[in-house]
Design a protein around this motif. Structure first.
Motif, short mmCIF file in Angstrom:
data_model
loop_
_atom_site.label_atom_id
_atom_site.label_comp_id
_atom_site.label_asym_id
_atom_site.label_seq_id
_atom_site.Cartn_x
_atom_site.Cartn_y
_atom_site.Cartn_z
N CYS A 126 46.12 -17.46 -68.18
CA CYS A 126 44.75 -17.61 -68.93
C CYS A 126 44.58 -15.89 -69.53
N PRO A 127 44.43 -15.97 -70.98
CA PRO A 127 44.21 -14.70 -71.56
C PRO A 127 42.83 -14.14 -71.06
N ALA A 128 41.87 -14.79 -70.57
CA ALA A 128 40.65 -14.43 -70.47
C ALA A 128 40.01 -14.44 -68.73
N THR A 129 40.51 -13.60 -67.90
CA THR A 129 40.23 -13.55 -66.76
C THR A 129 39.97 -12.16 -66.20
N ARG A 130 39.19 -11.89 -65.03
CA ARG A 130 38.79 -10.58 -64.72
C ARG A 130 40.05 -9.63 -64.85
N ALA A 131 41.33 -10.12 -64.43
CA ALA A 131 42.59 -9.29 -64.48
C ALA A 131 42.71 -8.68 -65.76
N THR A 132 42.26 -9.26 -66.81
CA THR A 132 42.53 -8.83 -68.33
C THR A 132 41.19 -8.17 -68.83
N TRP A 133 40.36 -7.81 -67.93
CA TRP A 133 39.05 -7.22 -68.17
C TRP A 133 38.24 -8.38 -69.28
N HIS A 134 38.45 -9.63 -68.65
CA HIS A 134 37.85 -10.69 -69.32
C HIS A 134 38.24 -10.77 -70.91
N GLY A 135 39.37 -10.56 -71.15
CA GLY A 135 39.93 -10.50 -72.35
C GLY A 135 40.10 -9.54 -73.28
N LEU A 136 39.59 -8.45 -72.68
CA LEU A 136 39.56 -7.27 -73.64
C LEU A 136 40.94 -6.57 -73.83
N VAL A 137 41.85 -6.79 -72.79
CA VAL A 137 43.12 -6.48 -72.82
C VAL A 137 44.04 -7.50 -73.49
N ASP A 138 44.72 -7.20 -74.38
CA ASP A 138 45.60 -8.21 -75.15
C ASP A 138 46.66 -8.56 -74.28
N TRP A 139 46.73 -10.15 -74.62
CA TRP A 139 47.69 -10.83 -73.57
C TRP A 139 49.13 -10.23 -73.46
N PRO A 140 49.72 -10.02 -74.58
CA PRO A 140 51.06 -9.25 -74.33
C PRO A 140 51.09 -8.01 -73.45
N ASP A 141 49.99 -7.28 -73.60
CA ASP A 141 49.87 -5.94 -72.92
C ASP A 141 49.69 -6.33 -71.41
N HIS A 142 49.15 -7.25 -71.06
CA HIS A 142 49.03 -7.71 -69.65
C HIS A 142 50.26 -8.22 -69.25
N LEU A 143 50.85 -8.74 -69.79
CA LEU A 143 52.19 -9.56 -69.36
C LEU A 143 52.91 -8.36 -69.03
N ALA A 144 53.27 -7.28 -69.75
CA ALA A 144 54.09 -6.19 -69.55
C ALA A 144 53.49 -5.30 -68.40
N TRP A 145 51.90 -5.28 -68.38
CA TRP A 145 51.76 -4.32 -67.28
C TRP A 145 52.00 -5.31 -65.97
N ALA A 146 51.49 -6.66 -65.91
CA ALA A 146 51.64 -7.38 -64.63
C ALA A 146 53.05 -7.15 -64.05
N ARG A 147 53.96 -7.19 -65.10
CA ARG A 147 55.45 -7.36 -64.78
C ARG A 147 55.76 -6.04 -63.89
N GLU A 148 55.35 -5.05 -64.26
CA GLU A 148 55.47 -3.66 -63.73
C GLU A 148 54.62 -3.36 -62.66
N ASN A 149 53.53 -4.16 -62.39
CA ASN A 149 52.51 -3.42 -61.36
C ASN A 149 51.88 -4.53 -60.42
#
Length: 270
Positions: A126-149
């Protein structure tokens, strides 16, 4: 203009890279101020304990915020293997999970899958959760971040888990393995005596297998006395541990209050 929301690198990774170990603690009480204080003290991570703490997902989300405000990495120990529970704490902003009671490779595979987005796993997206700062972080950026972190720490704490230990270690995507020493000592028939020589020998053997598999060792002490924490840290460092948690909110308070009672009793001669 204000800087856009961004996601920081998991402090566990940066601490290990900088000094070879990451240090944290546990919080079990629904007290955001305590979680924030623990994080701001200089610890690298704080574990929100939903297994033994009396916490629901709403309270856990508040503690995750508090840990982030204090500058540490928020992890959550979930109460079971439920993929929905794993999804909820990660969506709430946890940068990792500790999962208790892992006994088989199949369980480990399912847990890892629940903490990874496709194609590596099956975590709901889901692109709009607290983990993405409620959608302020672009989904591709969040995917890359999650994979590493995102870190996935499995806790093995039974004889069945020990019997299947080497098969569990073959599962890809495990960040660290923790050995639940108190539960293991109980299941080995030693009444929770973690200092028993047979328990200590088994812990050392299992830690060696974990490091041999290229996986991090996670360990903890629930002592609050600084000398005991230091001794436990040195002991586990010697076994290859690089992710270590000391004490917990309740135990630190209990230790502190006991010390005050003892000091006042001594001063008053009672």
């Amino acid at each position: 203009m204000q800087q856009a929301a961004r996601q920081e690198r998991n402090r566990i990774h940066t601490a290990i890279a900088a000094r070879g170990m990451a240090f944290g603690t546990w919080v079990q009480m629904a007290a955001p101020e305590v979680a924030e204080l623990a994080a701001a003290s200089g610890l690298d991570f704080v574990i929100v304990d939903m297994e033994h703490g009396t916490l629901g997902i709403g309270e856990a989300a508040g503690l995750i915020r508090a840990v982030q405000a204090g500058g540490a990495a928020p992890l959550v120990r979930v109460p079971d293997h439920d993929p929905t529970g794993l999804l909820k704490v990660l969506d709430a902003g946890a940068v990792g999970v500790l999962v208790p009671g892992v006994e088989t490779a199949a369980q480990a595979e399912a847990i890892v899958a629940a903490t990874r987005f496709a194609p590596e796993g099956s975590r709901g997206a889901c692109p709009a959760t607290r983990a993405t700062w409620h959608g302020l972080v672009d989904w591709p950026d969040h995917l890359a971040w999650a994979r590493e972190n995102i870190v996935t720490i499995l806790i093995v704490e039974s004889l069945e888990g020990v019997r299947n230990f080497e098969a569990i270690l073959q599962v890809p995507g495990i960040t660290a393995i923790g050995i639940g020493m108190f539960d293991l000592a109980q299941s080995m028939g030693h009444g929770g005596d973690v200092a028993h020589p047979a328990v200590q020998a088994e812990l050392a053997r299992l830690a060696g297998l974990v490091r041999g598999a290229g996986i991090e060792v996670f360990s903890a002490t629930f002592d609050s006395a600084p000398d005991r924490v230091a001794a436990a840290t040195r002991h586990w460092q010697g076994l290859g541990c690089r992710i270590f948690a000391a004490s917990a909110d309740r135990m630190m308070l209990a230790t502190g209050f006991r010390a005050i009672v003892a000091a006042t009793a001594e001063a008053s001669g009672t």
